[in-house]
Design a protein around this motif. Structure first.
Motif, PDB file in Angstrom:
ATOM      1  N   GLY A 167       0.820  -1.216   0.000  1.00 33.02           N
ATOM      2  CA  GLY A 167       0.000   0.000   0.000  1.00 33.02           C
ATOM      3  C   GLY A 167       0.847   1.256   0.000  1.00 33.02           C
ATOM      4  N   LEU A 168       1.889   1.251   0.823  1.00 30.61           N
ATOM      5  CA  LEU A 168       2.769   2.418   0.878  1.00 30.61           C
ATOM      6  C   LEU A 168       3.523   2.583  -0.437  1.00 30.61           C
ATOM      7  CD1 LEU A 168       4.265   2.076   4.480  1.00 30.61           C
ATOM      8  CD2 LEU A 168       2.412   3.562   3.705  1.00 30.61           C
ATOM      9  N   ALA A 169       3.920   1.463  -1.038  1.00 31.53           N
ATOM     10  CA  ALA A 169       4.627   1.533  -2.316  1.00 31.53           C
ATOM     11  C   ALA A 169       3.730   2.115  -3.400  1.00 31.53           C
ATOM     12  CB  ALA A 169       5.109   0.148  -2.719  1.00 31.53           C
ATOM     13  N   ALA A 170       2.455   1.742  -3.385  1.00 29.93           N
ATOM     14  CA  ALA A 170       1.516   2.284  -4.380  1.00 29.93           C
ATOM     15  C   ALA A 170       1.327   3.778  -4.190  1.00 29.93           C
ATOM     16  CB  ALA A 170       0.171   1.551  -4.273  1.00 29.93           C
ATOM     17  N   ARG A 171       1.247   4.203  -2.929  1.00 26.38           N
ATOM     18  CA  ARG A 171       1.096   5.634  -2.664  1.00 26.38           C
ATOM     19  C   ARG A 171       2.330   6.411  -3.104  1.00 26.38           C
ATOM     20  NH1 ARG A 171      -0.435   5.551   3.529  1.00 26.38           N
ATOM     21  NH2 ARG A 171       0.197   7.749   3.365  1.00 26.38           N
ATOM     22  N   LEU A 172       3.504   5.814  -2.914  1.00 26.77           N
ATOM     23  CA  LEU A 172       4.734   6.480  -3.341  1.00 26.77           C
ATOM     24  C   LEU A 172       4.801   6.553  -4.863  1.00 26.77           C
ATOM     25  CD1 LEU A 172       7.394   7.743  -2.434  1.00 26.77           C
ATOM     26  CD2 LEU A 172       8.429   5.476  -2.527  1.00 26.77           C
ATOM     27  N   ALA A 173       4.396   5.490  -5.535  1.00 28.79           N
ATOM     28  CA  ALA A 173       4.411   5.489  -6.997  1.00 28.79           C
ATOM     29  C   ALA A 173       3.457   6.530  -7.560  1.00 28.79           C
ATOM     30  CB  ALA A 173       4.047   4.100  -7.517  1.00 28.79           C
ATOM     31  N   ALA A 174       2.348   6.764  -6.850  1.00 31.26           N
ATOM     32  CA  ALA A 174       1.365   7.751  -7.319  1.00 31.26           C
ATOM     33  C   ALA A 174       1.927   9.169  -7.312  1.00 31.26           C
ATOM     34  CB  ALA A 174       0.113   7.684  -6.450  1.00 31.26           C
ATOM     35  N   LEU A 175       3.028   9.378  -6.597  1.00 33.05           N
ATOM     36  CA  LEU A 175       3.648  10.707  -6.558  1.00 33.05           C
ATOM     37  C   LEU A 175       4.585  10.938  -7.740  1.00 33.05           C
ATOM     38  CD1 LEU A 175       4.509  11.002  -2.751  1.00 33.05           C
ATOM     39  CD2 LEU A 175       2.576  12.005  -3.966  1.00 33.05           C
ATOM     40  N   GLY A 176       4.804   9.906  -8.562  1.00 38.90           N
ATOM     41  CA  GLY A 176       5.698  10.026  -9.696  1.00 38.90           C
ATOM     42  C   GLY A 176       5.334  11.145 -10.663  1.00 38.90           C
TER      43      GLY A 176
END
Length: 413
Positions: A167-176
Motif C-alpha cells: 500500500g505504501l509503495a503504491a502511494r509512493l508510486a502515485a507521486l511520480g
C-alpha cells in the motif's frame, strides 16, 4: 584673418552645441533602455508568481508604457538618422535644428523615464511578495525531493526486513507524475502552483516515510494483540461455562424476576466466543498477508465483541453477589439511599427558610419512592433486583438535584 577665424569659431560652437545635445539625448536613451530592461525583469517576476488581478494589471500597465517607450525611442533614432553632425558643410541653421531636435528627443525620453520610475515604485509591494515566493521555490522543491528520497529509503528498509508494504509503495508510486511536474519547473506550471505542489508532495512523502518507519512496530503490536486476544477468548470461554452454575444458584435462592433477563447469557457467551475465534482466524490471515488495515479492523472487532461478552458473563456473578448481600441485610442499602436523600435535603435548605420547589419536589418524591421500595420487600422471595434497581435510580435522581443546586450557587457567586 581675424574676421575669418571668428566666423569659423562661431560655426564650431554651433556644431559643439548640437553635439552636446545629441550626447545628452543618447545618454538619456541609454538610461531609458536600461530602466526598461530592469523593469521588464521585475514585471516578468511578478507575472510568473502573481496570478491575481493586481499582477495582471501590472503586466497590462507595463505593456502600455512599453508602447510609449517604443514611440519615443523611434523618434530619437529617427532624429539621429536625420541629423549628421559630422558633415563638413554643417551650417548654423542645420546645427541649430539638430540641437533643438536632440533636445526635444531628450525631454521626451526623460518624461517617459520619469513615468517608468514612478511605475517601478508602485510595483515594489508586488515585487517584494514575488521575491519572497521565488525565495521559497527552490527550497520547497528541494525539500520535496529529499522527502521522496527518504520515503523510498524507508520502504527499502522495510522490505529488506520481510515486510511488503504494498500500500505504501503504491502511494509512493502515485507521486511520480507530481515529481515529473516539479522537474519541469515553475516556467511550465507557475511559481505558486509549483510551490504548492512541492509542499503537497513533501507532506505525502513524509507521511509515507513515517508509516514505513512505524510498520515493523505495527506488525509487532498486531502480533502481540493477537496473542493477548486469543488468551482473552480462552478465558471468556472458561468463564462462560461457569455462568450456568451461577444461574442455578440464582434460581434456587431468588424469584424469577431477579434472574430471567440472564437466562440466555450462557448461550450468547458461547456464540460470542465462537464468533471471536473466527474473527481471530481471519485477522491472523490478514496479518500473514500483510493487509494491515484489515488486521487492525479485525482486532478492534474482536476486542469489542469480547468486551460485550465479558460484561454479560460478569453480570451473572455480580448479580448473585449483590442479591446475596441485600437479602442478608437490606437495611444497608436502605440506609445508604436514605442518607443520600437527607444529605441533599440539608443542602437544599442551606441559607433558606423554605426549599426551592424545583428541588423539594424531586427530593420529596425520592422519599416516597424509597418507602414504596422498602414496603415491596415482602413474601418468601421478594424481588430484590427490582429493589436494588429502584434504589440506584433514586440515588441518581438525588445526585441530579445536588448537581443543580451546586451549579446555581456557583453561578450566583
Amino acid at each position: 584673418m581675424t574676421t575669418a577665424r571668428s566666423w569659423w569659431r562661431r560655426g564650431d560652437d554651433h556644431r559643439a552645441g548640437a553635439q552636446a545635445a545629441k550626447e545628452a539625448a543618447a545618454e538619456a536613451f541609454y538610461e531609458l533602455d536600461t530602466a526598461q530592461r530592469d523593469l521588464t525583469l521585475s514585471v516578468e517576476t511578478i507575472t510568473a508568481v502573481d496570478r491575481s488581478p493586481a499582477g495582471r494589471k501590472a503586466a497590462a500597465d507595463f505593456q502600455t508604457l512599453g508602447h510609449r517607450v517604443d514611440e519615443v525611442s523611434g523618434r530619437y533614432i529617427a532624429t539621429v538618422d536625420e541629423h549628421d553632425l559630422d558633415a563638413v558643410d554643417l551650417d548654423l541653421a542645420s546645427a541649430t535644428r539638430a540641437r533643438n531636435a536632440f533636445t526635444l528627443a531628450k525631454d521626451e525620453i526623460l518624461k517617459v523615464r520619469a513615468d517608468l520610475d514612478r511605475f517601478a515604485q508602485s510595483l515594489e509591494p508586488l515585487q517584494s511578495r514575488a521575491a519572497t515566493e521565488l525565495a521559497r521555490l527552490a527550497p520547497a522543491v528541494a525539500q520535496a525531493k529529499q522527502s521522496l528520497l527518504a520515503a523510498t529509503q524507508a520502504l527499502d528498509t522495510v522490505r529488506a526486513g520481510g515486510l511488503r508494504a504494498d500500500g505504501l509503495a503504491a502511494r509512493l508510486a502515485a507521486l511520480g507524475p507530481e515529481l515529473t511536474k516539479l522537474n519541469q519547473g515553475a516556467g511550465a506550471h507557475g511559481v505558486q502552483e509549483t510551490i504548492g505542489r512541492a509542499d503537497e508532495v513533501r507532506r505525502a512523502a513524509e507521511e509515507i516515510r513515517a508509516e514505513a518507519d512505524r510498520l515493523p512496530q505495527r506488525a509487532k503490536e498486531i502480533d502481540n494483540r493477537l496473542v493477548s486476544l486469543r488468551t482473552r477468548v480462552q478465558a471468556i470461554t472458561t468463564r462462560a461455562a461457569q455462568v450456568e452454575p451461577t444461574l442455578s444458584e440464582l434460581r434456587r435462592g431468588f424469584s424469577a424476576a431477579c434472574w430471567q433477563d440472564l437466562q440466555r447469557v450462557p448461550e450468547q457467551a458461547a456464540a460470542a466466543a465462537a464468533q471471536a475465534e473466527q474473527r481471530l482466524r481471519e485477522t491472523r490471515t490478514a496479518r500473514d498477508e500483510q493487509r494491515w488495515e484489515d488486521a487492525t479492523a479485525g482486532l478492534t472487532a474482536v476486542r469489542e465483541l469480547l468486551s460485550e461478552t465479558d460484561a454479560a458473563v460478569s453480570a451473572a456473578g455480580d448479580r448473585l453477589r449483590r442479591l446475596k448481600e441485600v437479602s442478608k441485610d437490606p437495611q444497608a442499602e436502605i440506609d445508604r439511599t436514605r442518607f443520600a436523600v437527607r444529605d441533599a435535603q440539608r443542602l437544599a435548605m442551606q441559607g433558606r427558610t423554605t426549599p426551592d420547589p424545583r428541588h423539594a419536589g424531586p427530593l420529596d418524591a425520592a422519599v416516597t419512592r424509597l418507602d414504596a421500595a422498602v414496603a415491596a420487600l415482602t413474601g418468601r422471595h421478594p424481588d430484590y433486583w427490582a429493589f436494588l434497581t429502584e434504589t440506584a435510580a433514586i440515588r441518581g435522581t438525588v445526585e441530579g438535584v445536588v448537581a443543580d443546586i451546586r451549579g446555581e450557587r456557583a453561578n450566583q457567586r
